[in-house]
Design an enzyme around this catalytic site. Structure first.
Site, PDB file in Angstrom:
ATOM      1  N   GLU A  52       0.875  -1.170   0.000  1.00  0.00           N
ATOM      2  CA  GLU A  52       0.000   0.000   0.000  1.00  0.00           C
ATOM      3  C   GLU A  52       0.911   1.218   0.000  1.00  0.00           C
ATOM      4  OE1 GLU A  52      -2.795   0.028   3.259  1.00  0.00           O
ATOM      5  OE2 GLU A  52      -3.390   2.094   2.868  1.00  0.00           O
ATOM      6  N   ASP A  63      -5.631   9.864   9.286  1.00  0.00           N
ATOM      7  CA  ASP A  63      -4.316   9.383   9.699  1.00  0.00           C
ATOM      8  C   ASP A  63      -3.855   9.958  11.022  1.00  0.00           C
ATOM      9  OD1 ASP A  63      -3.341   7.526   7.674  1.00  0.00           O
ATOM     10  OD2 ASP A  63      -3.587   9.231   6.313  1.00  0.00           O
ATOM     11  N   TYR A 181     -11.329  -3.253   3.262  1.00  0.00           N
ATOM     12  CA  TYR A 181     -10.434  -2.753   4.314  1.00  0.00           C
ATOM     13  C   TYR A 181     -11.259  -2.593   5.582  1.00  0.00           C
ATOM     14  CZ  TYR A 181      -6.595   0.181   6.173  1.00  0.00           C
ATOM     15  OH  TYR A 181      -5.551   0.704   6.895  1.00  0.00           O
TER      16      TYR A 181
END
Lengths: 267, 411
Positions: A52, A63, A181
């Site tokens: 990734e 994040d 995911y």
């Protein structure tokens, strides 16, 4: 799209080796372009089944501090470092070093860099770079139509969250290509001391809504926690713990090898 | 007070659509973790709108606690000084806590309580939204945390102290330039983590659906009152209605009732004043509509100050409430449709307008609101000495004394 789409994609196949797969996240351009390419290759040598590649962005809302800081450092290079540069790194990686075929590469980027480049141009640049898939964390399936309309040949991976209802898991599972995911916890990416309680049940819930492999990310940072997750998931995604080591590709290789052994169930 | 506070079913100007789009702008561009919470919020909001008890409670608090309706004040000395026939000031500065922000925080905090969330978070730039949220949280007995950029904490120390006095926790955000955009990002990140027990009270008409619509509706009390007050005062003709635009909540609250309720042939020109900072060509401004291009930030698609790679750019304004790189999606739509005009006002022009209102009328406006007032001389040139203009004075200037003094305005 027909049933054959997801089943035959190279990205899906990377999870089909009869054992769980390791997805290794590397931030493009961190600490600089050459070192990040070396880290990508190191992760592949270390045994990652899928790579990734993170695109540095100025407002990485999903994040945590490690990846946000790495993005900030990458962007401060002369001339900046964004999607276009990241895809150049991806292309160099996909072309390989001659010895063997590199693992499939998934780009992780926020939506606005794609929009800024123009969605059709972004998709065709990705295809030209040999990118297999894309994760766009701020693009839920309901907002994906413009991208999916131009993204032929690229698997778009959607995220399933602990807060997702069954109804939403059906939407996410139905829209995803390549793999799903599964976000292990609410909050942002980054290392956590403990895995979320009920993670195995959450993965089972996601799997009930898709035939695709389900990979778990957010908070997995050690071979031990990776092995725990591999017991019930098709794939384990490790990000911040690798990014922290990106200054030293040899250390990335060593660390990824220890993760791969743990995920693959090798001694 | 108008009884059309919350949206009615049928209107000629109907936005947004079911997915929260205003033309191409708006939408929901957020991590999956908060998508279910946004759906829950949209449903709860629709139910609240349909519940007369919610409307009654909201109206009652706006009247008895906030002090609404606010006056529409005829500022004759100001009108004479700028060369217009009539200037009417919508006095949002007279609200409890000193700005329009509380119209929205009362609405959202009532909704939070209705949804069973005991904890609210907010972002703040100038501190007005933070103070309004902390105030409302104190009133309703909710736990409250406010995210604020470190640069804004420096610029607005008084408001930081007020929030703490009110029992709120102020969380400094040192990312980026330490201003409003960074505070929004930090609040969004925190919300992604604590979404299950936390209500995010967004302070402007920005963010993912349904926030822009909800904030607009709660702020529409401003424009609804203006429309009613113009009738009461038998003002036959209004040429222009002006408000400042950062995220754009006082502006959309001012404009929306005119768009919804006034036929196009009788509608005054609607004009938004954006922060031109050191000048539109200086690269140091907050004029997303005038100088930006469409993109996604903070969960919605709208005009945005961004670089070549799509990263948000740092906005600048003397006013902490206007230095935001994006703008509410409905404003982008209104700009493209030509229904509202947007003009840049520099720091210097805003300071001049600040001084002028203070000296001619004895009203000290917020530096944000001064951007709207700064359009009056331009409108005088355009409309001549019979021109009739309404300006929303979104807040009072007490918080800006240090900034104004630093800028060298004589005491």
């Amino acid at each position: 799209m027909g049933d054959t789409g997801p089943a035959t994609s190279p990205l899906t196949s990377a999870f089909a080796a009869g054992r769980p797969a390791l997805v290794a996240y590397v931030m493009a351009g961190y600490p600089d372009r050459a070192t990040s390419l070396a880290s990508l290759r190191a992760a592949a040598r270390g045994g990652a089944d899928v790579i990734e590649l993170g695109v540095p962005y100025g407002d990485p809302v999903a994040d945590g501090p490690v990846i946000a800081e790495a993005a900030s450092v990458a962007r401060q290079q002369e001339g900046g470092f964004g999607l276009v540069h990241s895809l150049q790194v991806a292309k160099a990686f996909a072309q390989g070093l001659g010895a063997g075929k590199p693992p499939p590469l998934v780009v992780m980027t926020y939506l606005n860099p794609l929009m800024r480049l123009g969605l059709p141009a972004a998709a065709s640049t990705m295809r030209g770079a040999g990118v297999h898939g894309v994760i766009i964390p701020d693009m839920p399936p309901e907002a994906a139509a413009p991208w999916l309309g131009v993204a032929e040949g690229i698997d778009t991976v959607f995220l399933a969250a602990p807060t997702s209802t069954d109804e939403r898991l059906a939407v996410v599972g139905g829209a995803s290509r390549g793999f799903v995911y599964c976000v292990s916890a609410t909050g942002v990416t980054g290392e956590r001391v403990h895995l979320a309680l009920g993670l195995a049940e959450q993965v089972a819930r996601v799997k009930a809504h898709t035939a695709l492999p389900v990979a778990v990310g957010f908070g997995v940072s050690t071979p031990e926690s990776a092995a725990q997750v591999a017991a019930f998931a098709d794939g384990v995604i490790v990000g911040s713990a690798i990014v922290k080591r990106q200054g030293d590709p040899a250390e990335v290789e060593r660390f990824v090898r220890s993760l791969a052994r743990a995920v693959h169930g090798e001694p | 007070m108008s009884d059309v506070l919350l949206p009615s079913a049928e209107s000629a100007y109907a936005t947004p659509d079911a997915q929260g789009f205003y033309g191409p702008y708006g939408g929901t561009f957020v991590p999956e973790t908060v998508v279910p919470a946004l759906h829950e919020l949209a449903t709860a909001y629709r139910q609240a709108c349909a519940d007369p008890a919610f409307d009654r409670e909201l109206l009652g608090m706006l009247r008895d606690y906030v002090g609404r309706p606010t006056p529409l004040y005829r500022a004759d000395r100001l009108a004479a000084a700028v060369g217009l026939g009539t200037v009417l000031l919508k006095r949002e500065d007279l609200n409890h806590t000193g700005a329009h922000k509380i119209n929205n925080t009362i609405g959202q905090c009532l909704l939070a309580r209705r949804m069973g969330k005991g904890r609210v978070i907010a972002e703040t730039g100038a501190g007005q939204h933070g103070v309004a949220t902390a105030t409302t949280a104190a009133l309703l007995g909710l736990e409250c945390s406010v995210f604020m950029g470190t640069e804004d904490i420096r610029r607005q120390a008084l408001n930081v102290y007020k929030m703490r006095l009110l029992g709120a926790e102020v969380i400094p955000v040192s990312d980026g330039s330490g201003t409003l955009a960074d505070a929004v990002s930090a609040a969004l990140r925190h919300w992604v983590e604590r979404v299950e027990d936390t209500f995010y009270v967004i302070g402007s008409a920005v963010g993912p659906h349904p926030y822009p619509e909800m904030v607009r509706d709660f702020q529409s009390v401003i424009g609804s009152e203006i429309v009613g007050q113009l009738e009461e005062k038998r003002v036959e003709r209004v040429d222009a209605v002006v408000a400042c635009v950062g995220g754009g909540s006082n502006a959309i609250g001012t404009f929306f009732p005119f768009l919804r309720d006034v036929p196009a042939d009788r509608r005054p020109a609607l004009i938004g004043a954006e922060a031109a900072g050191l000048g539109l060509e200086s690269g140091r401004h907050g004029a997303a509509l005038t100088k930006g291009s469409p993109g996604v930030l903070h969960g919605f698609y709208s005009y945005l100050l961004q670089d070549e790679a799509g990263n948000p750019l740092e906005a600048y304004s003397i006013s902490a409430g206007l230095d935001y790189p994006g703008v509410g999606p409905e404003h982008s739509h209104l700009k493209d449709e030509g229904l509202v005009r947007y003009e840049g006002v520099t720091d210097e022009q805003a300071l001049e307008a600040f001084a002028l209102l203070t000296r001619t009328e004895g009203i000290i406006p917020a530096i944000e609101s001064s951007h709207a007032l700064a359009l009056l001389p331009r409108l005088a040139e355009e409309l001549g000495p019979d021109g009739v203009v309404v300006v929303t004075v979104s807040g009072r200037g007490d918080k800006d004394m240090d900034i104004v003094r630093e800028a060298g305005l004589d005491g």
